[in-house]
Design a protein around this motif. Structure first.
Motif, short mmCIF file in Angstrom:
data_model
loop_
_atom_site.label_atom_id
_atom_site.label_comp_id
_atom_site.label_asym_id
_atom_site.label_seq_id
_atom_site.Cartn_x
_atom_site.Cartn_y
_atom_site.Cartn_z
N ALA A 1 0.84 -1.19 0.00
CA ALA A 1 0.00 0.00 0.00
C ALA A 1 0.87 1.24 0.00
O ALA A 1 2.07 1.19 0.31
CB ALA A 1 -0.94 0.00 1.21
N ALA A 2 0.26 2.37 -0.34
CA ALA A 2 1.00 3.63 -0.38
C ALA A 2 1.31 4.16 1.01
O ALA A 2 2.37 4.75 1.24
CB ALA A 2 0.22 4.67 -1.18
N ARG A 3 0.37 3.94 1.94
CA ARG A 3 0.55 4.48 3.29
C ARG A 3 0.00 3.49 4.32
O ARG A 3 -0.87 2.68 4.01
CB ARG A 3 -0.18 5.82 3.44
N LEU A 4 0.51 3.62 5.53
CA LEU A 4 0.00 2.81 6.63
C LEU A 4 -1.16 3.56 7.28
O LEU A 4 -1.02 4.23 8.29
CB LEU A 4 1.11 2.55 7.65
N ASN A 5 -2.31 3.46 6.63
CA ASN A 5 -3.53 3.98 7.25
C ASN A 5 -4.66 2.99 7.01
O ASN A 5 -4.55 2.12 6.12
CB ASN A 5 -3.88 5.40 6.77
N PRO A 6 -5.73 3.04 7.80
CA PRO A 6 -6.74 1.99 7.73
C PRO A 6 -7.33 1.78 6.35
O PRO A 6 -7.46 0.64 5.88
CB PRO A 6 -7.79 2.46 8.74
N ARG A 7 -7.72 2.85 5.67
CA ARG A 7 -8.37 2.70 4.38
C ARG A 7 -7.43 2.13 3.33
O ARG A 7 -7.80 1.26 2.54
CB ARG A 7 -8.94 4.04 3.94
N ASP A 8 -6.18 2.60 3.29
CA ASP A 8 -5.23 2.09 2.31
C ASP A 8 -4.98 0.59 2.52
O ASP A 8 -4.88 -0.18 1.56
CB ASP A 8 -3.91 2.84 2.40
N ILE A 9 -4.86 0.17 3.78
CA ILE A 9 -4.61 -1.24 4.08
C ILE A 9 -5.79 -2.11 3.65
O ILE A 9 -5.63 -3.13 2.97
CB ILE A 9 -4.31 -1.44 5.58
N VAL A 10 -6.99 -1.72 4.02
CA VAL A 10 -8.16 -2.54 3.70
C VAL A 10 -8.44 -2.53 2.20
O VAL A 10 -8.78 -3.57 1.62
CB VAL A 10 -9.38 -2.06 4.51
N ASP A 11 -8.26 -1.39 1.54
CA ASP A 11 -8.45 -1.35 0.09
C ASP A 11 -7.46 -2.27 -0.62
O ASP A 11 -7.81 -2.95 -1.59
CB ASP A 11 -8.29 0.08 -0.44
N ALA A 12 -6.20 -2.30 -0.15
CA ALA A 12 -5.20 -3.18 -0.75
C ALA A 12 -5.59 -4.65 -0.56
O ALA A 12 -5.42 -5.47 -1.48
CB ALA A 12 -3.82 -2.90 -0.16
N LEU A 13 -6.10 -5.00 0.61
CA LEU A 13 -6.57 -6.37 0.84
C LEU A 13 -7.68 -6.73 -0.13
O LEU A 13 -7.67 -7.81 -0.74
CB LEU A 13 -7.06 -6.52 2.28
#
Length: 332
Positions: A234-246
């Motif tokens: 992911a681009a950043r360690l934030n909740p939305r970026d992590i879940v979107d990558a999953l």
């Protein structure tokens, strides 16, 4: 006139290059690998340790993110992030294990990043209850993932095929009593995955701890931490970026194998392993109906996709029993 014409052509070329750069963006965002676990328990349900102690274990063992998924309880993470969180170093995401029961069979599904407590929805069949739980998680702005389908031999591949608007399930769970390998005529989770993918349904595979016990380190008979995880790009360690990558499958699942890179497209699948000196590796590329398309020994493996495989996924087998599972590319 020729000089003016040349200048004009240069000006036009410069303009086209500039506008193309603006349209495409001057630089793509830099992506990073983040190690995380999406399934762990605390004293708020049936774990043996406080949320503080659980978060501390994962932070001290090199994880970047953690979902606390207590049974039918939404453990708050704001205070924990204030205590343990650090920019691009460690993050807790809200989550819950929606714990349902259908005709005497256990149905457990995680809701990642839900904005409120989600109660089990029930249903006349496993498939109906799964769909109702998925819908409730989506209504709470969360991402669902099915946990340990073979726990209690509760959830079949046919059940999962009927569900819509889900994308994630556990290909491996670290609890000692969840029957990852199948047996007695029942398929293991990897075989189940191939059955689902072969039906045309896209599903991504997670590895998780399902950790409950932090006070008995090294005991294989309990559900301890550090056994299965995901590496998310992911681009950043934030909740939305992590879940979107999953949910778009930009991750791999592991029980101990670390990868340097994974590249997937409809024409090529490439895997690069961070090889340990004492280990040997085989990468297996798998297609429709679980057919092994190729096996490649060594730290790098490439498969050129022909287009008739149905789908292509990859798994790395390490000589001491560790594995890493990469996500499928579905083909027309």
């Amino acid at each position: 006139m020729r000089f003016v014409s040349l200048l004009s052509r240069v000006a036009v070329a410069t303009f086209l290059f500039a506008t193309s750069s603006i349209a495409q963006g001057t630089t793509a965002p830099t992506l990073h690998w983040y190690k995380g676990n999406t399934h762990a328990h605390t004293l708020n349900s049936d774990g043996d340790s406080s949320p503080d102690d659980v978060a501390r274990w994962y932070r001290e063992h090199g994880y970047h993110f953690l979902v606390l998924s207590d049974h039918n309880f939404l453990t708050g993470v704001e205070g924990l992030n204030a205590l343990f969180g650090a920019d691009e170093q460690f993050l807790l995401l809200p989550g819950e294990e929606i714990t349902d029961r259908v005709n005497g069979k256990p149905l457990h599904m995680n809701g990642l990043l839900v904005d409120r407590l989600v109660m089990p929805q029930g249903g006349a069949t496993i498939a109906e209850a799964m769909q109702r739980d998925v819908d409730a998680i989506r209504a709470a702005r969360g991402a669902p993932h099915l946990n340990h389908p073979n726990f209690g031999w509760a959830v079949s591949a046919a059940d999962i095929m009927k569900v819509k608007n889900d994308r994630l399930f556990e290909i491996w769970n670290g609890h000692p009593l969840v029957n990852n390998q199948g047996g007695g005529g029942m398929p293991g989770l990897e075989e189940m995955w191939d059955m689902i993918l072969s039906s045309g349904k896209l599903l991504y595979g997670l590895a998780t701890d399902d950790a409950h016990t932090f006070k008995s380190p090294g005991d294989p008979t309990v559900a301890g931490p550090g056994r299965g995880w995901v590496q998310v790009r992911a681009a950043r360690l934030n909740p939305r970026d992590i879940v979107d990558a999953l949910e778009r499958g930009d991750f791999y699942a592991s029980t101990g194998v670390e990868l340097a890179d994974v590249q997937r497209s409809t024409t090529r699948y490439a895997v690069t392993i961070k090889a340990a000196l004492s280990s040997r590796y085989t990468t297996r590329f798998i297609g429709k109906d679980g057919r092994v398309l190729a096996e490649v020994a060594g730290a790098t493996a490439v498969y050129d996709i022909k287009g008739n495989e149905g789908y292509v996924r990859a798994v790395v087998l390490e000589s001491n029993g560790w594995r890493a599972w990469m996500q499928p590319v579905m083909l027309p």
